[in-house]
Design a protein around this motif. Structure first.
Motif, PDB file in Angstrom:
ATOM      1  N   VAL A 175       0.531  -1.683  -0.066  1.00  0.00           N
ATOM      2  CA  VAL A 175       0.064   0.143  -0.001  1.00  0.00           C
ATOM      3  C   VAL A 175       1.322   0.953  -0.290  1.00  0.00           C
ATOM      4  N   SER A 176       2.004   1.217   0.516  1.00  0.00           N
ATOM      5  CA  SER A 176       3.095   2.562   0.772  1.00  0.00           C
ATOM      6  C   SER A 176       3.731   2.423  -0.890  1.00  0.00           C
ATOM      7  N   HIS A 177       3.218   1.936  -1.570  1.00  0.00           N
ATOM      8  CA  HIS A 177       4.501   2.201  -2.855  1.00  0.00           C
ATOM      9  C   HIS A 177       2.817   2.277  -3.565  1.00  0.00           C
ATOM     10  N   ALA A 178       1.855   1.925  -3.805  1.00  0.00           N
ATOM     11  CA  ALA A 178       0.842   2.471  -4.039  1.00  0.00           C
ATOM     12  C   ALA A 178       1.068   3.743  -4.358  1.00  0.00           C
ATOM     13  N   TYR A 179       0.651   4.499  -2.706  1.00  0.00           N
ATOM     14  CA  TYR A 179       0.001   5.733  -2.224  1.00  0.00           C
ATOM     15  C   TYR A 179       1.292   6.270  -2.676  1.00  0.00           C
ATOM     16  N   ALA A 229      -5.270   4.849  -5.148  1.00  0.00           N
ATOM     17  CA  ALA A 229      -4.413   4.233  -3.902  1.00  0.00           C
ATOM     18  C   ALA A 229      -5.719   3.174  -3.987  1.00  0.00           C
ATOM     19  N   ILE A 230      -6.251   4.182  -2.754  1.00  0.00           N
ATOM     20  CA  ILE A 230      -7.443   3.617  -1.934  1.00  0.00           C
ATOM     21  C   ILE A 230      -8.372   2.822  -2.861  1.00  0.00           C
ATOM     22  N   SER A 231      -8.769   3.600  -4.192  1.00  0.00           N
ATOM     23  CA  SER A 231     -10.131   3.513  -5.043  1.00  0.00           C
ATOM     24  C   SER A 231      -9.811   2.033  -5.381  1.00  0.00           C
ATOM     25  N   GLU A 285      -8.399   4.795   4.980  1.00  0.00           N
ATOM     26  CA  GLU A 285      -8.924   5.774   4.878  1.00  0.00           C
ATOM     27  C   GLU A 285      -9.633   6.753   6.508  1.00  0.00           C
ATOM     28  N   SER A 286      -9.058   5.668   7.646  1.00  0.00           N
ATOM     29  CA  SER A 286      -9.287   6.035   9.144  1.00  0.00           C
ATOM     30  C   SER A 286      -7.741   5.607   9.779  1.00  0.00           C
ATOM     31  N   ILE A 287      -6.997   5.770   8.971  1.00  0.00           N
ATOM     32  CA  ILE A 287      -5.677   5.863   9.610  1.00  0.00           C
ATOM     33  C   ILE A 287      -4.506   6.756   8.884  1.00  0.00           C
ATOM     34  N   ASP A 288      -3.899   6.754   9.153  1.00  0.00           N
ATOM     35  CA  ASP A 288      -2.643   8.818   8.932  1.00  0.00           C
ATOM     36  C   ASP A 288      -1.386   7.441   7.515  1.00  0.00           C
TER      37      ASP A 288
END
Length: 859
Positions: free
Chosen positions: A373-377, A385-387, A402-405
């Motif tokens: 997820v870090s790389h996607a972000y 990334a989230i979509s 979406e709820s975490i930093d």
């Protein structure tokens, strides 16, 4: 026979048990351990010989009832030291100061990674010097306790090997004591120390008579990040003349430990972890102004992060999602070879978006596939990334992210491999545009015909490659060839756009259920067709009259079923014989290898009350209703066009995977053929061991190199065996072990999830973790974590479906809509909240699950 904590020798675990060995080791390492001695297993040889030659012992081996265990335990409690035991014991006790001691068991099987025996063995506190012999006998007798014997049987341990050592340790008159974990057991974070503390002796916490304070320390920043101060009404206190007493605490609401004590204790606990190089569970005490380490043992229930995915404590962290769980519907590890083959598929998927391994977007590590997820972000931006997660049908996971930093996980430099994956994604997207335009505005039928011709050519080429090439060559060629289908998916994108257009047309017109029902009985969906073929086979009178699996297998082997049934059976094998649980793993046994697998599917189908019947009519009713609304709204022509594209093409969404699975099945057969040859030549102990090898190793042996394949296999399985005890893999985890949990949302007793397939149904729940662990009876509602195609026969039976994970485009959602079954998903943790037999209501239109009545055993 007796070892001092501060002696020169560290005995083997088999001689003194895990508890004593740890106390000796930590004493030698300079930890503040109260002095003591360990009576070894050999010390009790005469006692064990007496016990194991008794009639009570023989009776217990034949029937491990509580009564028989109690008789053995009573005999052990009455044991006394022999002259030699007494002489040795008194000689060693002279070196220990004080008159009051703690006596604890130390079994060689206790406090190990995987077998904790938590709270089962006897601990005796406050024992005076003159009463130690009796206390030792009592602690010794606990290894024959009914709970211990039952636990050992459950873990397939040899009862004849029962033995025990005993620890005698100077008793600390604790002012404050408790337990500490070098990682946070609530979220698995390696960088958090959790401490429980109360006044008096720690046994008050262990026995559960007090709710202790809880402190959480960030061990990297060395600061307390969480405190929960509880009212500690009762404490256990050491009496001056020996023994312990329970009495009220003077200031029960006072914080047990000061900030400085918390940090000092956290440092000690982490030092213990570093000494053993594994997460540790400790017991500790403050007494006379000093901090003491009383016990240390490995934590048995934490979730280990693969070394390749870990970062060091002060390095920037990364966030991962279990991609097979998210997309394929299973969380189990794939085989060594299966993981590597699937890695080849993933790296070539969608124009090469999956290339790069750990440095890219996806990585296959020890049987698991993770999305970084870090790389996607960093590569695509937060929203994209989230979509991507949401597009996989995981709204609840999307909401959790979406709820975490996410800034916590993006303090890294984007690797070159991820930069290339981003470029490949852009190229792939641009390539899709002309295809989508042709589908939406030209002749989609020609496009579909071309696609089907391409799939036929791919299967033909896969067969040709398997006939001519070595397995190691075929594996690379076949996986690349199969994934080319995913680079030509304009028809699916066009279908999805048509679906979106239909949703917009009818938004706010109170026909949402009809819109979803339009997706029933779609053309081109192989999983739907598989379910219908299974239903037809299960409905045949010949099968209904088949009384057992053995009869079924005999009829198949001897071809004694009718010609019509056998033709249907052979047709199913030809089309779907490769579709099984964990079908993307090359090691998974296929239906055509073992007809018992298809019997298992057929016998569990309820042909008299099935959701699969009537879907054509319901779909037509939905279409007619929407057409009438479209006529009144003046968009009849537009609706007809979009509906035609959607209904004709959307079912093909699962078709590329069907081709990939068929291709992997062909490789399975080729690998197994090679495995049989290597087993015949004595290079493998079993043909199926081929799936525990890597491609590179297979390539070497195919080229004629003489290598030890079984040694390679053992090395490959080393990491697997370290985590084979793990159950319930987390969906989201970071590179420091922290599990990011997504909890089920309940409002006024209703569980709020995602609406997947419309309709409302009331029925009794049946919680399944695998497809055939127990029958799903007529009218019951399936409650599970997630599904994949092997669950299709279960869906045929289900009156409704509730899932923790999976959205409209995941297998479970597609099949639920195809068969017209009310379905709600996105309820992480629901399999723990709902029990078998609970009466529940599933509202698939609004995404709500209600528990109307719980089973009697829960009340």
């Amino acid at each position: 026979m007796i070892y001092k904590f501060n002696g020169n020798e560290v005995p083997k675990l088999s001689r003194v048990g895990g508890k004593a060995k740890a106390l000796i080791e930590t004493t030698k390492a300079g930890f503040p351990v109260p002095e003591g001695i360990a009576l070894s297993v050999e010390f009790f040889d005469s006692w064990l010989t007496d016990i194991k030659s008794s009639v009570q012992w023989q009776a217990m081996l034949e029937d491990t009832s509580k009564e028989n265990c109690d008789l053995v335990k009573e005999r052990a409690t009455n044991m006394i030291f022999s002259a030699d035991m007494k002489k040795a014991f008194e000689a060693e006790m002279e070196s220990l100061k004080g008159d009051i001691f703690a006596v604890r068991s130390s079994s060689p099987e206790e406090d190990l990674e995987g077998t904790s025996f938590a709270g089962m063995y006897e601990t005796l506190l406050g024992q005076r010097r003159e009463s130690l012999e009796k206390a030792v006998a009592e602690a010794f007798s606990s290894c024959f306790d009914f709970r211990v014997i039952t636990y050992k049987k459950q873990h397939d341990m040899d009862l004849d090997g029962t033995s025990i050592a005993i620890v005698i340790q100077r008793q600390i008159a604790s002012d404050i004591s408790g337990v500490g974990f070098s990682l946070n057991p609530l979220n698995n974070c390696y960088d958090e120390v959790m401490i429980n503390a109360s006044f008096g002796l720690g046994e008050a916490i262990v026995s559960g008579i007090v709710t202790p304070d809880t402190y959480v320390v960030d061990s990297v920043k060395n600061e307390v990040i969480e405190k929960q101060i509880n009212e500690k009404q009762i404490g256990l206190w050491l009496k001056d003349d020996g023994g312990v007493e329970e009495r009220p605490n003077k200031k029960p609401k006072k914080q047990a430990l000061t900030e400085l004590q918390i940090l000092d204790l956290s440092e000690l606990i982490k030092k213990c972890e570093h000494h053993y190089d594994k997460p540790m569970d400790t017991e500790w005490a403050f007494g006379d102004g000093n901090l003491y380490l009383l016990q240390s043992r490995p934590i048995t229930t934490y979730f280990p992060v693969f070394p390749e995915m870990m970062t060091e404590p002060k390095e920037p962290k990364k966030l991962y999602i279990d991609y097979n769980f998210l997309m394929q519907g299973f969380s189990e590890q794939m085989s060594v070879l299966g993981s590597e083959i699937w890695g080849l598929v993933m790296q070539d998927v969608k124009g090469g978006i999956g290339r790069g391994g750990l440095e890219g977007l996806f990585s296959n590590v020890h049987g698991k596939t993770y999305m970084n997820v870090s790389h996607a972000y960093l590569g695509f931006g937060k929203e994209t990334a989230i979509s991507m997660i949401g597009a996989a049908g995981a709204d609840n996971i999307k909401k959790t992210l979406e709820s975490i930093d996410l800034k916590e996980y993006t303090q890294i430099k984007l690797p070159d491999a991820m930069k290339q994956a981003k470029k490949n994604t852009i190229k792939f997207s641009l390539k899709m545009i002309p295809q989508v335009i042709k589908v939406m505005f030209a002749d989609y039928k020609t496009f579909l015909a071309n696609y089907l011709e391409l799939t036929d050519n791919i299967i033909k080429q896969v067969n040709d490659i398997n006939k001519t090439a070595d397995f190691s060559v075929a594996a690379r060629q076949v996986t690349y060839l199969a994934t080319t289908l995913l680079n030509d998916m304009g028809l699916i994108v066009g279908a999805m756009l048509s679906q979106s257009a239909i949703n917009k047309m009818f938004k706010g017109k109170n026909v949402e259920s009809s819109v979803i029902n339009l997706g029933m009985d779609l053309e081109g969906n192989p999983t739907g067709e598989m379910g219908r073929m299974l239903f037809m086979l299960a409905s045949q009178k010949e099968f209904v009259n088949t009384k057992s699996k053995s009869e079924f297998l005999s009829n198949i082997e001897n071809n004694t079923y009718s010609k019509g049934f056998m033709e249907m059976y052979e047709s199913y094998l030809e089309k779907f014989g490769s579709r099984v649980f964990m079908e993307i793993d090359i090691a998974s046994k296929r239906v055509y290898e073992d007809p018992a697998l298809i019997y298992e599917k057929l016998v569990n189908i309820n042909i008299n009350d099935s959701q699969i019947e009537g879907v054509k009519e319901r779909k037509q009713d939905a279409y007619d209703k929407l057409l009438e609304v479209a006529k009144r709204g003046g968009f009849e022509k537009k609706f007809k066009k979009k509906a035609e594209i959607f209904m004709s093409l959307f079912g093909y969404r699962e078709h590329p995977k069907h081709i990939i699975v068929q291709s992997i099945a062909k490789l399975h057969d080729k690998a197994l053929e090679l495995g049989k040859r290597l087993a015949f030549e004595g290079k493998l102990n079993d043909a199926y061991h081929i799936f525990d090898l890597r491609l590179e190793e297979i390539e070497k042996v195919e080229s004629g190199m003489n290598i030890n394949l079984e040694a390679c296999r053992e090395k490959n399985l080393l990491q697997y065996r370290k985590i084979e005890h793990i159950k319930g893999w987390p969906i989201i985890i970071d590179s420091r072990g922290k599990i990011i949990s997504s909890k089920v949302i309940a409002e006024d007793g209703d569980f709020i999830g995602s609406a997947i397939a419309p309709g409302k149904i009331i029925g009794k729940a049946k919680v399944l973790h695998s497809p055939y662990e127990k029958p799903l009876n007529p009218g019951e509602i399936l409650v599970t974590k997630c599904t994949e195609p092997s669950w299709t026969p279960i869906f045929i039976n289900a009156a409704g479906v509730v899932m923790e994970l999976g959205g409209p485009l995941q297998h479970g959602g597609i099949i639920a809509r195809e068969y017209g079954i009310p379905c709600v998903s996105g309820l992480i943790g629901i399999t723990d909240e709902i029990k078998d037999g609970d009466l529940i209501e599933v509202d698939g239109t609004n995404g709500i699950v209600k528990v109307l009545e719980v089973t009697a055993d829960e009340m």
